[in-house]
Design a protein around this motif. Structure first.
Motif, PDB file in Angstrom:
ATOM      1  N   UNK A 253       0.836  -1.202   0.000  1.00 36.14           N
ATOM      2  CA  UNK A 253       0.000   0.000   0.000  1.00 36.14           C
ATOM      3  C   UNK A 253       0.872   1.254   0.000  1.00 36.14           C
ATOM      4  N   UNK A 254       1.942   1.233   0.785  1.00 35.00           N
ATOM      5  CA  UNK A 254       2.853   2.385   0.826  1.00 35.00           C
ATOM      6  C   UNK A 254       3.513   2.613  -0.534  1.00 35.00           C
ATOM      7  N   UNK A 255       3.866   1.496  -1.207  1.00 37.75           N
ATOM      8  CA  UNK A 255       4.442   1.620  -2.553  1.00 37.75           C
ATOM      9  C   UNK A 255       3.455   2.322  -3.483  1.00 37.75           C
ATOM     10  N   UNK A 256       2.174   1.951  -3.390  1.00 41.08           N
ATOM     11  CA  UNK A 256       1.161   2.605  -4.212  1.00 41.08           C
ATOM     12  C   UNK A 256       1.062   4.090  -3.867  1.00 41.08           C
ATOM     13  N   UNK A 257       1.087   4.398  -2.573  1.00 37.87           N
ATOM     14  CA  UNK A 257       0.964   5.796  -2.147  1.00 37.87           C
ATOM     15  C   UNK A 257       2.160   6.623  -2.619  1.00 37.87           C
ATOM     16  N   UNK A 258       3.363   6.028  -2.537  1.00 38.49           N
ATOM     17  CA  UNK A 258       4.584   6.762  -2.882  1.00 38.49           C
ATOM     18  C   UNK A 258       4.774   6.925  -4.380  1.00 38.49           C
ATOM     19  N   UNK A 259       4.313   5.943  -5.150  1.00 39.46           N
ATOM     20  CA  UNK A 259       4.645   5.925  -6.581  1.00 39.46           C
ATOM     21  C   UNK A 259       3.477   6.289  -7.491  1.00 39.46           C
ATOM     22  N   UNK A 260       2.290   6.445  -6.927  1.00 36.91           N
ATOM     23  CA  UNK A 260       1.118   6.762  -7.756  1.00 36.91           C
ATOM     24  C   UNK A 260       0.419   8.029  -7.251  1.00 36.91           C
ATOM     25  N   UNK A 261       1.156   9.130  -7.149  1.00 36.24           N
ATOM     26  CA  UNK A 261       0.553  10.349  -6.571  1.00 36.24           C
ATOM     27  C   UNK A 261      -0.586  10.917  -7.399  1.00 36.24           C
ATOM     28  N   UNK A 262      -0.620  10.617  -8.704  1.00 33.97           N
ATOM     29  CA  UNK A 262      -1.657  11.180  -9.570  1.00 33.97           C
ATOM     30  C   UNK A 262      -2.851  10.256  -9.758  1.00 33.97           C
ATOM     31  N   UNK A 263      -2.831   9.104  -9.112  1.00 37.20           N
ATOM     32  CA  UNK A 263      -3.960   8.190  -9.236  1.00 37.20           C
ATOM     33  C   UNK A 263      -5.197   8.829  -8.617  1.00 37.20           C
ATOM     34  N   UNK A 264      -6.317   8.858  -9.335  1.00 38.80           N
ATOM     35  CA  UNK A 264      -7.538   9.493  -8.792  1.00 38.80           C
ATOM     36  C   UNK A 264      -8.039   8.863  -7.492  1.00 38.80           C
ATOM     37  N   UNK A 265      -7.578   7.690  -7.169  1.00 44.44           N
ATOM     38  CA  UNK A 265      -7.982   7.009  -5.930  1.00 44.44           C
ATOM     39  C   UNK A 265      -6.900   7.130  -4.851  1.00 44.44           C
ATOM     40  N   UNK A 266      -5.927   8.019  -5.059  1.00 40.14           N
ATOM     41  CA  UNK A 266      -4.735   8.067  -4.210  1.00 40.14           C
ATOM     42  C   UNK A 266      -5.069   8.232  -2.729  1.00 40.14           C
ATOM     43  N   UNK A 267      -6.106   8.965  -2.406  1.00 39.37           N
ATOM     44  CA  UNK A 267      -6.387   9.214  -0.989  1.00 39.37           C
ATOM     45  C   UNK A 267      -6.747   7.949  -0.217  1.00 39.37           C
ATOM     46  N   UNK A 268      -7.073   6.891  -0.947  1.00 41.99           N
ATOM     47  CA  UNK A 268      -7.392   5.620  -0.277  1.00 41.99           C
ATOM     48  C   UNK A 268      -6.162   4.731  -0.107  1.00 41.99           C
ATOM     49  N   UNK A 269      -5.013   5.161  -0.667  1.00 41.51           N
ATOM     50  CA  UNK A 269      -3.809   4.346  -0.587  1.00 41.51           C
ATOM     51  C   UNK A 269      -3.101   4.635   0.742  1.00 41.51           C
ATOM     52  N   UNK A 270      -3.719   4.198   1.809  1.00 38.47           N
ATOM     53  CA  UNK A 270      -3.137   4.390   3.128  1.00 38.47           C
ATOM     54  C   UNK A 270      -3.549   3.228   4.026  1.00 38.47           C
ATOM     55  N   UNK A 271      -2.700   2.943   4.972  1.00 34.70           N
ATOM     56  CA  UNK A 271      -2.980   1.870   5.922  1.00 34.70           C
ATOM     57  C   UNK A 271      -3.947   2.385   6.972  1.00 34.70           C
ATOM     58  N   UNK A 272      -5.106   1.746   7.153  1.00 34.24           N
ATOM     59  CA  UNK A 272      -6.050   2.202   8.182  1.00 34.24           C
ATOM     60  C   UNK A 272      -5.399   2.208   9.570  1.00 34.24           C
ATOM     61  N   UNK A 273      -5.889   3.080  10.439  1.00 36.05           N
ATOM     62  CA  UNK A 273      -5.296   3.211  11.781  1.00 36.05           C
ATOM     63  C   UNK A 273      -5.306   1.889  12.528  1.00 36.05           C
ATOM     64  N   UNK A 274      -6.423   1.171  12.438  1.00 35.23           N
ATOM     65  CA  UNK A 274      -6.514  -0.101  13.169  1.00 35.23           C
ATOM     66  C   UNK A 274      -5.497  -1.114  12.667  1.00 35.23           C
ATOM     67  N   UNK A 275      -5.201  -1.068  11.337  1.00 35.62           N
ATOM     68  CA  UNK A 275      -4.219  -1.983  10.768  1.00 35.62           C
ATOM     69  C   UNK A 275      -2.814  -1.597  11.203  1.00 35.62           C
ATOM     70  N   UNK A 276      -2.520  -0.305  11.201  1.00 29.86           N
ATOM     71  CA  UNK A 276      -1.215   0.163  11.656  1.00 29.86           C
ATOM     72  C   UNK A 276      -0.990  -0.206  13.124  1.00 29.86           C
ATOM     73  N   UNK A 277      -2.063  -0.122  13.930  1.00 33.90           N
ATOM     74  CA  UNK A 277      -1.949  -0.465  15.357  1.00 33.90           C
ATOM     75  C   UNK A 277      -1.606  -1.942  15.541  1.00 33.90           C
ATOM     76  N   UNK A 278      -2.227  -2.806  14.737  1.00 39.14           N
ATOM     77  CA  UNK A 278      -1.899  -4.236  14.806  1.00 39.14           C
ATOM     78  C   UNK A 278      -0.434  -4.477  14.458  1.00 39.14           C
ATOM     79  N   UNK A 279       0.036  -3.807  13.408  1.00 49.68           N
ATOM     80  CA  UNK A 279       1.433  -3.982  12.988  1.00 49.68           C
ATOM     81  C   UNK A 279       2.369  -3.513  14.088  1.00 49.68           C
TER      82      UNK A 279
END
Length: 789
Positions: A253-279
């Protein structure tokens, strides 16, 4: 290049999870393989690689087709063994997804790669052209991406990603090698982040996570809706994240966020808070013992992000949604989902809508054809039907209109417009090919010669291979041919089980082949060769007290096996998937078996309280006698077979089936199941053209006799007294030993096949009449698993 790349020796750079498993699959394919990694700081220089190789035996599912193949992988390190690269025809780099690390490794190894060799990176998303910048010009033409999916032995997909300098001849040769030698389904991906499979697949997971929250569903409910109910694997969405590893998913997901800044869906390319907390807590999924799901005692729990704690899992679809999902007509199903006010139905429509929208918008960026997208998702993520196929089946223009309406209403995840071509077509798949965004027209299948080996390639919607010319057909079996002189027999029963119709049909098929063909191949359209005998029919006869009819059925089974063995034309069994019980016995009697690597072969009758009686035990006695020779120890030859059959072991691959003796050493193992029919027909033709004659009747079978039976029983007594087996297990195994050893005759006595067949049948029928065996059969039929009683 019209033929596959010749790979005598291959090297894998990087002994991590993927690198080691890629090396394992190379040796599965019989390729001499060197596995490299850094030298260990302490101890033996190859300690890192040695540990990775040893770890292969502990992984599940097993990366190796046979555990002892681990010893065939050559361990090496970059400090001492770079000269080993000189003799490699293919070098696959599979180190961590760090651009700087990969480039540094290329600097180090480039001078050792042979002038003809291909260098490929197993990156899951880094840029091929960017990685190639550090390579010498001459090597860039032989460099590309080859992205295997995890686990590489089992996942059919391999994405082939050309760089701008990659030679077309290199790509064709490598594609043919991947398809035929490694058994892969190849799709070409463009050099864009995450390529096809992960670009679409991970977006689908992110979309599902977004809508799960939006519609207030539990993770277990979302999984109940996005698994087999819509043609996807049991792991669905959130369980799949656990299997992949939550840290791995977050990295993609981070790769998508870092390398696809112009993707119209870019704002969804992030790890949800609950998922980050598990990690952060180290709850990384299956590999850590906990993630989105965890096991608590005997129960499975699922994370409740609102409570930041786990609760018992068990969510199910609402009744209304369950009824909608049962609708067979895709157009009606989607119309009902979109029209419903039920949150679960709205959730399902939303995840499909946004998937279709995303795939269509990005098709030109990521793939050459819509077919590549559908096959990538099916082969890499285990979906039964790809996104474009799903859309087209549901009514292309109707669904496109609904998507446009939702975009205009602000309901879609992005306001990006659908591409113009969407409204200009009635779908993307047709008989003449699939839509290619570059040409704006349909593009046919590859004409690379390797694909001529696939009589029935994996089809997409709208494709249908010819069925051949029917020779004979009944309710249970069809015999057909393609005009090549080789007849093909295919079963029509569920799981290709062996019914009376199959038995009679096979005997007729042999007669037809003897009269008008040069050979016969037993091959199935489905994924299973045969799950064995029709237990339900057999149990019905026994419970009705019709023992005479039951015994006639067993005799007919044995007669069918013998008819296969003594046919006057070669009969070749083409095996893939399950070949259990009678299915295993049929292939044991064939002149030759051609088996896909993923063949799970076993004489499993002991699991339902019976013994093999389709000639399987007879055939083992014949083989043991032949292997022992005139003065050898027949009992010693029987030992490994006895354990395999008494414990109802199933080989985990065709290679293991050869080790078990259920396949012969000279039987042929095929890596790509789609080539199975081709190779089986080639084998039948070769046998026929070599002047094939049926074997002479086996009349001189030397057996282990009473001494062998007594020796096996002594082992069984110890197991009984130690309570490792039940009294009924003892009875079953004793009867297996009795038949294998030729009955109550002297050690070294000579018997014939008829003697063994009658012995086999008598003990089978006697066991079948016992109440405990009938309980076992009933339990298997109703519960789907063995009963120990």
């Amino acid at each position: 290049m019209s033929k596959p790349l010749t790979v005598r020796r291959a090297a894998v750079l990087g002994a991590g999870v993927m690198g080691a498993q890629i090396a394992a699959h190379l040796v599965n394919a019989g390729i001499d393989t060197v596995l490299f990694d850094l030298p260990a700081k302490d101890g033996k220089p190859n300690a890192i690689v040695d540990k990775a190789i040893a770890g292969l035996a502990k992984l599940s599912p097993a990366p190796l087709a046979r555990k002892d193949l681990a010893g065939e992988i050559v361990a090496a390190n970059y400090d001492q063994h770079l000269d080993l690269l000189d003799g490699c025809d293919l070098v696959i780099e599979a180190i961590a997804e760090r651009m700087d690390w990969k480039k540094a490794l290329y600097d180090r190894v480039a001078g050792h790669i042979a002038p003809h060799a291909v260098l490929a990176t197993n990156t899951s998303g880094l840029g091929i052209d960017e990685l190639a910048k550090v390579l010498p010009d001459a090597l860039r033409a032989r460099y590309c991406g080859v992205h295997f999916f995890n686990p590489p032995r089992y996942m059919h997909l391999a994405e082939l990603i050309p760089g701008s300098a990659t030679s077309p001849e290199v790509l064709e040769g490598l594609e043919a090698f991947l398809v035929s030698a490694l058994g892969k389904g190849v799709v070409y991906a463009r050099d864009t982040p995450n390529f096809i499979g992960n670009r679409i697949g991970v977006f689908s997971m992110l979309s599902t996570m977004h809508h799960t929250r939006e519609f207030g569903l539990g993770f277990d409910v979302a999984d109940a809706l996005t698994g087999p109910a819509i043609g996807r694997p049991k792991s669905a969405t959130f369980r799949t994240a656990d299997v992949v590893g939550l840290d791995t998913l977050a990295h993609v997901v981070k790769t998508m966020a870092d390398t696809l800044p112009d993707d119209p869906w870019h704002r969804y390319f992030q790890t949800p808070d609950w998922l980050a907390a598990l990690i952060d807590k180290g709850a990384l999924g299956q590999k850590a013992g906990a993630g989105i799901y965890r096991k608590a005692g005997k129960s499975i729990q699922v994370l409740d992000p609102a409570q930041q704690d786990y609760r018992d899992a068990g969510g199910t679809p609402d009744d209304e949604v369950a009824e909608i999902l049962k609708i067979r007509d895709p157009a009606e199903k989607f119309a009902r989902l979109r029209a419903s006010d039920n949150p679960q139905a709205r959730f399902l429509w939303a995840i499909f809508r946004d998937l279709f929208h995303y795939a269509a918008y990005h098709l030109k960026d990521i793939a050459q054809t819509a077919r590549d997208v559908d096959l990538a998702i099916r082969w890499g993520y285990g979906w039964k039907i790809g996104p474009f196929e799903t859309w087209q089946a549901a009514g292309w223009k109707q669904v496109a209109g609904w998507i446009q309406e939702d975009i205009a209403a602000g309901k879609a995840m992005s306001d990006a417009p659908l591409p113009a071509w969407v409204g200009e077509r009635d779908g993307v798949h047709a008989a003449d090919g699939s839509f290619g965004p570059d040409s704006g027209a349909n593009v046919g299948r590859s004409t690379l010669p390797v694909y001529a080996r696939q009589r029935f390639p994996d089809p997409v919607l709208g494709e249908q291979a010819g069925r051949g010319e029917t020779v004979m057909e009944n309710d249970a079996i069809r015999v057909w041919h393609d005009g090549d002189g080789i007849a093909v027999a295919s079963f029509k029963t569920k799981m290709n089980t062996v019914s009376d119709g199959v038995l009679d049909g096979l005997q007729e098929a042999v007669a037809v082949a003897e009269k008008g063909f040069d050979g016969l191949v037993i091959w199935q359209h489905g994924e299973q060769f045969s799950a064995g005998a029709d237990l339900k029919g057999a149990l019905g006869l026994l419970q009705a007290g019709r023992v005479d009819e039951f015994e006639k059925m067993v005799a007919n089974f044995q007669a069918t096996s013998q008819r296969i063995k003594y046919a006057q034309v070669p009969v070749v069994a083409a095996v893939r998937g399950l070949a259990l019980g009678g299915g295993c016995e049929f292939q044991m009697h064939a002149a030759r078996t051609v088996a896909a690597l993923e063949s799970y072969v076993g004489l499993v009758e002991a699991g339902v309280g019976l013994l093999p009686a389709g000639g399987g035990l007879k055939e083992i006695a014949v083989r043991a006698s032949a292997k022992a020779g005139a003065g050898g120890d027949v009992f010693a030859e029987l030992r490994p077979w006895f354990e395999t059959i008494a414990m109802a072991k199933v080989a985990g691959s065709a290679r293991e089936a050869q080790a078990f003796g259920l396949l012969r050493a000279d039987d042929v193992v095929v890596m790509n199941a789609h080539e199975l029919l081709h190779v089986a027909r080639v084998q039948a033709r070769a046998l026929a053209d070599s002047g094939y004659r049926a074997p002479l009747p086996a009349r001189q079978i030397r057996v282990a006799g009473d001494v062998g039976i007594a020796t096996f029983k002594a082992q069984l007594v110890n197991m009984l007294e130690g309570r490792f087996i039940s009294e009924h297990d003892f009875d079953i195994a004793s009867r297996i030993a009795t038949v294998m050893c030729g009955g109550d005759v002297d050690r070294g006595a000579v018997v014939d096949e008829d003697w063994l067949i009658r012995l086999e049948r008598r003990h089978f029928v006697e066991l079948a009449q016992t109440s405990k065996t009938q309980e076992r059969i009933h339990h298997m039929l109703t519960k789907g698993k063995p009963l120990r009683n």
